[in-house]
Design a protein around this motif. Sequence first.
Motif, PDB file in Angstrom:
ATOM      1  N   TYR A   1      10.300  -9.477  12.565  1.00  0.00           N
ATOM      2  CA  TYR A   1      10.060  -9.284  11.138  1.00  0.00           C
ATOM      3  C   TYR A   1      11.181  -9.946  10.338  1.00  0.00           C
ATOM      4  N   PRO A   2      10.947 -11.179   9.866  1.00  0.00           N
ATOM      5  CA  PRO A   2      11.971 -11.870   9.079  1.00  0.00           C
ATOM      6  C   PRO A   2      12.265 -11.168   7.758  1.00  0.00           C
ATOM      7  N   LEU A   3      11.276 -10.441   7.245  1.00  0.00           N
ATOM      8  CA  LEU A   3      11.438  -9.673   6.007  1.00  0.00           C
ATOM      9  C   LEU A   3      11.084  -8.219   6.313  1.00  0.00           C
ATOM     10  N   PRO A   4      11.570  -7.279   5.494  1.00  0.00           N
ATOM     11  CA  PRO A   4      11.340  -5.858   5.785  1.00  0.00           C
ATOM     12  C   PRO A   4       9.859  -5.495   5.850  1.00  0.00           C
ATOM     13  N   ALA A   5       9.548  -4.564   6.762  1.00  0.00           N
ATOM     14  CA  ALA A   5       8.204  -4.000   6.896  1.00  0.00           C
ATOM     15  C   ALA A   5       8.359  -2.499   7.092  1.00  0.00           C
ATOM     16  N   SER A   6       7.467  -1.723   6.504  1.00  0.00           N
ATOM     17  CA  SER A   6       7.568  -0.266   6.579  1.00  0.00           C
ATOM     18  C   SER A   6       7.363   0.228   8.006  1.00  0.00           C
ATOM     19  N   SER A   7       8.338   0.950   8.525  1.00  0.00           N
ATOM     20  CA  SER A   7       8.206   1.508   9.875  1.00  0.00           C
ATOM     21  C   SER A   7       7.110   2.569   9.911  1.00  0.00           C
ATOM     22  N   ARG A   8       6.772   3.116   8.752  1.00  0.00           N
ATOM     23  CA  ARG A   8       5.703   4.120   8.693  1.00  0.00           C
ATOM     24  C   ARG A   8       4.420   3.593   9.322  1.00  0.00           C
ATOM     25  N   TRP A   9       4.062   2.371   8.996  1.00  0.00           N
ATOM     26  CA  TRP A   9       2.807   1.808   9.491  1.00  0.00           C
ATOM     27  C   TRP A   9       2.931   1.261  10.897  1.00  0.00           C
ATOM     28  N   LEU A  10       4.125   0.960  11.292  1.00  0.00           N
ATOM     29  CA  LEU A  10       4.331   0.450  12.643  1.00  0.00           C
ATOM     30  C   LEU A  10       4.352   1.584  13.652  1.00  0.00           C
ATOM     31  N   ASP A  11       4.809   2.767  13.237  1.00  0.00           N
ATOM     32  CA  ASP A  11       4.974   3.878  14.162  1.00  0.00           C
ATOM     33  C   ASP A  11       3.819   4.864  14.136  1.00  0.00           C
ATOM     34  N   GLU A  12       3.198   5.036  12.975  1.00  0.00           N
ATOM     35  CA  GLU A  12       2.225   6.106  12.790  1.00  0.00           C
ATOM     36  C   GLU A  12       1.049   5.997  13.753  1.00  0.00           C
ATOM     37  N   GLY A  13       0.867   7.064  14.521  1.00  0.00           N
ATOM     38  CA  GLY A  13      -0.283   7.133  15.414  1.00  0.00           C
ATOM     39  C   GLY A  13      -0.272   6.102  16.507  1.00  0.00           C
ATOM     40  N   SER A  14       0.888   5.560  16.785  1.00  0.00           N
ATOM     41  CA  SER A  14       0.900   4.447  17.719  1.00  0.00           C
ATOM     42  C   SER A  14       0.805   4.879  19.176  1.00  0.00           C
ATOM     43  N   GLY A  15       1.303   6.071  19.514  1.00  0.00           N
ATOM     44  CA  GLY A  15       1.241   6.489  20.903  1.00  0.00           C
ATOM     45  C   GLY A  15       1.820   5.427  21.809  1.00  0.00           C
ATOM     46  N   SER A  16       1.069   5.009  22.794  1.00  0.00           N
ATOM     47  CA  SER A  16       1.574   3.988  23.710  1.00  0.00           C
ATOM     48  C   SER A  16       1.193   2.588  23.234  1.00  0.00           C
ATOM     49  N   GLU A  17       0.451   2.517  22.115  1.00  0.00           N
ATOM     50  CA  GLU A  17       0.013   1.206  21.632  1.00  0.00           C
ATOM     51  C   GLU A  17       0.996   0.666  20.607  1.00  0.00           C
ATOM     52  N   ASP A  18       1.053  -0.619  20.504  1.00  0.00           N
ATOM     53  CA  ASP A  18       1.946  -1.251  19.542  1.00  0.00           C
ATOM     54  C   ASP A  18       1.137  -1.774  18.373  1.00  0.00           C
ATOM     55  N   TYR A  19       1.642  -1.557  17.186  1.00  0.00           N
ATOM     56  CA  TYR A  19       0.984  -2.043  15.982  1.00  0.00           C
ATOM     57  C   TYR A  19       1.912  -2.987  15.232  1.00  0.00           C
ATOM     58  N   THR A  20       1.325  -3.835  14.430  1.00  0.00           N
ATOM     59  CA  THR A  20       2.107  -4.768  13.639  1.00  0.00           C
ATOM     60  C   THR A  20       1.491  -4.900  12.251  1.00  0.00           C
ATOM     61  N   LEU A  21       2.249  -5.457  11.336  1.00  0.00           N
ATOM     62  CA  LEU A  21       1.765  -5.747   9.984  1.00  0.00           C
ATOM     63  C   LEU A  21       1.688  -7.265   9.860  1.00  0.00           C
ATOM     64  N   LEU A  22       0.483  -7.772   9.734  1.00  0.00           N
ATOM     65  CA  LEU A  22       0.279  -9.219   9.785  1.00  0.00           C
ATOM     66  C   LEU A  22       0.895  -9.959   8.603  1.00  0.00           C
ATOM     67  N   CYS A  23       1.134  -9.256   7.497  1.00  0.00           N
ATOM     68  CA  CYS A  23       1.742  -9.916   6.341  1.00  0.00           C
ATOM     69  C   CYS A  23       3.236 -10.149   6.535  1.00  0.00           C
ATOM     70  N   ARG A  24       3.844  -9.464   7.494  1.00  0.00           N
ATOM     71  CA  ARG A  24       5.283  -9.570   7.706  1.00  0.00           C
ATOM     72  C   ARG A  24       5.665 -10.074   9.085  1.00  0.00           C
ATOM     73  N   ALA A  25       4.757  -9.976  10.040  1.00  0.00           N
ATOM     74  CA  ALA A  25       5.080 -10.306  11.424  1.00  0.00           C
ATOM     75  C   ALA A  25       5.062 -11.809  11.663  1.00  0.00           C
ATOM     76  N   ALA A  26       6.074 -12.268  12.387  1.00  0.00           N
ATOM     77  CA  ALA A  26       6.129 -13.661  12.851  1.00  0.00           C
ATOM     78  C   ALA A  26       6.123 -13.608  14.379  1.00  0.00           C
ATOM     79  N   PRO A  27       5.224 -14.321  15.026  1.00  0.00           N
ATOM     80  CA  PRO A  27       5.148 -14.235  16.484  1.00  0.00           C
ATOM     81  C   PRO A  27       6.358 -14.864  17.168  1.00  0.00           C
TER      82      PRO A  27
END
Length: 109
Positions: free
Chosen positions: A57-83
């Motif tokens: 994440y080159p720029l800040p992204a809310s950890s709320r959306w990255l962590d919420e309900g994630s369990g063993s799965e990983d989530y990302t925010l496409l507006c902020r994520a750089a592969p």
Amino acid sequence: MQVTLRHAGRSEVSFDCAADDTVLVAARRAGVTLHVACEQGGCGACRARVVQGTVHYPLPASSRWLDEGSGSEDYTLLCRAAPTSALIVETAHPWRLRESAPLSRILSG
Ligand code: FES
């Protein structure tokens, strides 16, 4: 790096993403319109599940959306994520394609 979006097990689209670009920027360049709202990592509208690959994440992204309900799965925010590797994500919302999109690959079922 190649980014592949999947949605609902029926549609798939792939495009190239430069090392410093977010998935959102690369998608737009490829003619793919993603479901977004704030475009600042704060609302979760662009949240997607990472199927394969890694991001940073080159720029800040809310950890709320990255962590919420994630369990063993990983989530990302496409507006902020750089592969940082080839990336495959499952989107919660469908995307739209520009008619003249220079896509490397489109599969629809
Ligand atoms: S569009 Fe709001 S977090 Fe990505």
